[in-house]
Design an enzyme around this catalytic site. Structure first.
Site, PDB file in Angstrom:
ATOM      1  N   CYS A  65       0.918  -1.054  -0.022  1.00 18.82           N
ATOM      2  CA  CYS A  65       0.003   0.202   0.084  1.00 18.82           C
ATOM      3  C   CYS A  65       0.793   1.260   0.066  1.00 18.82           C
ATOM      4  CB  CYS A  65      -0.971  -0.268   1.239  1.00 18.82           C
ATOM      5  SG  CYS A  65      -0.136  -0.010   2.940  1.00 18.82           S
ATOM      6  N   CYS A  68       3.375   1.148   3.937  1.00 13.34           N
ATOM      7  CA  CYS A  68       4.808   0.404   4.278  1.00 13.34           C
ATOM      8  C   CYS A  68       5.494   0.638   3.064  1.00 13.34           C
ATOM      9  CB  CYS A  68       4.300  -1.089   4.414  1.00 13.34           C
ATOM     10  SG  CYS A  68       3.407  -0.995   6.280  1.00 13.34           S
ATOM     11  N   CYS A 142      -1.881  -6.845   6.652  1.00  8.77           N
ATOM     12  CA  CYS A 142      -1.460  -5.429   6.865  1.00  8.77           C
ATOM     13  C   CYS A 142      -0.393  -5.745   8.366  1.00  8.77           C
ATOM     14  CB  CYS A 142      -2.308  -4.365   7.272  1.00  8.77           C
ATOM     15  SG  CYS A 142      -1.537  -2.915   7.649  1.00  8.77           S
ATOM     16  N   GLN A 243      -4.474   9.675  18.412  1.00 13.03           N
ATOM     17  CA  GLN A 243      -2.959   9.206  17.930  1.00 13.03           C
ATOM     18  C   GLN A 243      -3.131   7.708  17.665  1.00 13.03           C
ATOM     19  OE1 GLN A 243      -0.232  10.869  17.610  1.00 13.03           O
ATOM     20  NE2 GLN A 243      -0.577  12.772  18.761  1.00 13.03           N
ATOM     21  N   PHE A 270      -3.594  23.196  20.633  1.00 16.25           N
ATOM     22  CA  PHE A 270      -3.991  22.182  19.863  1.00 16.25           C
ATOM     23  C   PHE A 270      -4.217  20.926  20.321  1.00 16.25           C
ATOM     24  CE2 PHE A 270      -0.976  24.710  17.491  1.00 16.25           C
ATOM     25  CZ  PHE A 270      -1.586  25.432  16.567  1.00 16.25           C
ATOM     26  N   ASP A 338       0.600  20.491  20.145  1.00 20.96           N
ATOM     27  CA  ASP A 338       0.556  19.414  19.273  1.00 20.96           C
ATOM     28  C   ASP A 338      -0.105  19.740  18.180  1.00 20.96           C
ATOM     29  OD1 ASP A 338       0.398  16.827  18.230  1.00 20.96           O
ATOM     30  OD2 ASP A 338      -0.649  15.984  20.103  1.00 20.96           O
ATOM     31  N   CYS A 364       4.083  15.697  14.114  1.00 22.26           N
ATOM     32  CA  CYS A 364       4.118  14.687  13.242  1.00 22.26           C
ATOM     33  C   CYS A 364       4.974  15.145  11.791  1.00 22.26           C
ATOM     34  CB  CYS A 364       2.779  14.223  13.008  1.00 22.26           C
ATOM     35  SG  CYS A 364       1.696  15.429  12.189  1.00 22.26           S
TER      36      CYS A 364
END
Length: 406
Positions: A65, A68, A142, A243, A270, A338, A364
C-alpha cells in the site's frame, strides 16, 4: 541495453538510490545500499547481489500500500533511515541537537485507520490505495493494523455496501475504543432509508461495534465509545483525531509530563480530545484550545465526569488564524503544542515574543517542527531535548517531542 548499478543510498520514500552510466539518479523499490541491481529501460529492475541481512526478499508481485515502504530493511538501517528524517530537517534549519534514541512501537498495534472501498464485479472490497496508484490493496495481511480491525474488515465492507448504495466507491474510518469499534463512513445520513438503517443496525450488532456514523452523524450507537488518557475517560465525537498507536501515545504523554516538571499553569494548544490535557491536569491547571468544537465539547464533558483533575479550561479557537498573544500567555509556566502537519508557525512567533519559560512541542512533521524550532530558538529559547517516535512503522513518517527552555 541493460546495466548493473550499485545502490548507494536510500530515498525519502524508501527506494534504493543508484546512478546509471549517464550519471542520472535512479530509484529502485525494495533495493538497499550495498546491493547490485540490473536495470534496463522498459523492464522491472532485477536483483543481482543482495544483502544477507535484509528482512524480506525482493518480490515483484508484492502489492504494498502507500504506507509500508521499508519492511525489507535490516533493523539498524531502518532505524537510521527513520532518524535521518529528523537529522536532515534540523540540519536544514542550522539546528544542532542531541537527538535521543528512536522510540519504536510493535507490529499490529495501530488502532485507527482509513480505508477505501470499491465495488468490484458486484462485491464491495475494502483496502488501501496502492503505492502511487488508485489500485485497491487488501488489508488482511497488513503488518501494522491491530488484528481486531482485520477481523472487522468483512463487516466494514458490508457497511460500505449498504451506505454507498449504487456508488462504486466510498471511504470509511475506524477507531478501536475501549468499548468497541467506532466507525464513520462517507455519505449523507439523511439519505439513508429505513431498510438501510435496519441493515446497519444488524451488521453493527453482529460485529459488536460501539457506534456507526455516516458523514459524522451517528446512525447506530450500541454503547458510547470511550477512550482513556492516563486513566481518564473521554467519549470522542465521530471522526475525532486520535494518535494511531497507544504505545506511541503513551510515550508522548510520558515525555511531555516529564518535561513539564513542576509547572503549575500550563497551556495546551491544539489539544484535541485532551490526549495531553487530561494527564497534565492531574498535576497542573491547564488552559486548552483547539479549533475542533466537537472535540472541545467532549473534553469539557470529560472534566465533568472524571475525578482527580485540577480545574481546567477548554475553549474552541483557531490558533492558525488567532494565535495566543504574549499577554494571554503571561501567567503560564509552560506551553505544550501538538499541531497538525502544517506546524504552528504563527503561534511560535507569538511564543518567541512571550516570557513563557518552557515549551514542549509534539510534531508529526520533522520539516515544520524544525521551522518552528528555529523561530523559538531565534526568540531566545534553547533546545534541551528532542526524541523521535516511530509511530507509523515502515512508512516515511516520523513523530517527535522537543523540549525548549529559556
Amino acid at each position: 541495453m541493460s546495466e548493473i548499478v550499485e545502490i548507494t543510498g536510500l530515498g525519502t520514500e524508501g527506494d534504493g538510490v543508484a546512478t546509471n552510466a549517464a550519471g542520472a539518479p535512479i530509484f529502485i523499490p525494495q533495493a538497499l545500499p550495498g546491493e547490485r541491481w540490473r536495470v534496463e529501460e522498459g523492464y522491472a529492475p532485477e536483483p543481482v547481489e543482495l544483502l544477507a541481512d535484509r528482512r524480506r526478499p525482493p518480490d515483484p508481485d508484492d502489492e504494498p500500500c502507500g504506507g509500508c515502504v521499508a519492511r525489507h530493511m535490516p533493523l539498524a538501517m531502518y532505524q537510521e533511515w527513520k532518524r535521518e528524517f529528523l537529522v536532515r530537517a534540523l540540519r536544514q534549519q542550522n539546528i544542532s541537537a542531541d537527538i535521543q534514541p528512536l522510540i519504536t512501537v510493535s507490529e499490529h498495534t495501530r488502532r485507527r485507520a482509513t480505508f477505501n472501498t470499491r465495488r468490484i464485479r458486484g462485491e464491495m472490497r475494502i483496502g488501501y490505495h496502492g503505492r502511487r496508484s488508485h489500485d485497491l490493496v487488501a488489508a488482511e495481511d497488513c503488518p501494522v493494523l491491530d488484528k481486531r480491525i482485520v477481523e472487522l474488515l468483512p463487516a466494514l465492507a458490508q457497511l460500505a455496501s449498504v451506505v454507498a448504495g449504487q456508488e462504486e466507491e466510498t471511504r470509511l474510518a475506524i477507531t478501536l475504543t475501549d468499548t468497541g469499534a467506532d466507525v464513520d463512513l462517507e455519505g449523507n445520513e439523511r439519505s439513508l432509508r429505513a431498510a438501510a438503517r435496519a441493515k446497519i443496525g444488524e451488521i453493527t450488532g453482529a460485529a459488536r461495534m460501539a457506534r456507526v456514523s455516516v458523514g459524522g452523524v451517528p446512525v447506530i450507537e450500541r454503547q458510547a465509545p470511550v477512550l482513556h488518557f492516563a486513566g481518564k475517560a473521554v467519549t470522542p465525537p465521530p471522526g475525532a483525531f486520535l494518535q494511531a498507536v497507544p504505545e506511541a501515545e503513551q510515550a508522548m504523554i510520558d515525555l511531555v509530563t516529564a518535561a513539564l516538571g513542576k509547572a503549575k499553569q500550563v497551556g495546551d494548544l491544539f489539544c484535541g480530545l485532551g490526549t495531553l490535557t487530561l494527564p497534565i491536569a492531574q498535576k497542573a491547571r491547564v488552559t486548552a484550545f483547539d479549533a475542533d468544537r466537537n472535540a472541545i465539547a467532549a473534553l469539557n464533558e470529560a472534566q465533568r465526569k472524571n475525578q482527580g483533575l485540577k480545574p481546567f479550561t477548554a475553549k474552541p479557537r483557531d490558533l492558525f488564524r488567532d494565535a495566543l498573544s504574549p499577554m494571554e500567555m503571561k501567567d503560564l509556566d509552560a506551553v505544550v503544542l501538538d499541531p497538525p502537519r502544517a506546524g504552528a508557525k504563527a503561534q511560535c512567533e507569538r511564543l518567541a515574543q512571550s516570557k513563557v519559560k518552557r515549551v514542549v512541542m509534539v510534531s508529526c512533521n520533522p520539516a515544520t517542527l524544525a521551522r518552528d524550532l528555529r523561530i523559538l530558538i531565534d526568540g531566545g529559547y534553547r533546545l534541551d531535548a528532542i526524541t523521535p517516535i516511530d509511530q507509523f512503522l515502515y512508512s516515511p513518517h516520523l513523530e517527535a517531542v522537543a523540549v525548549l527552555t529559556r
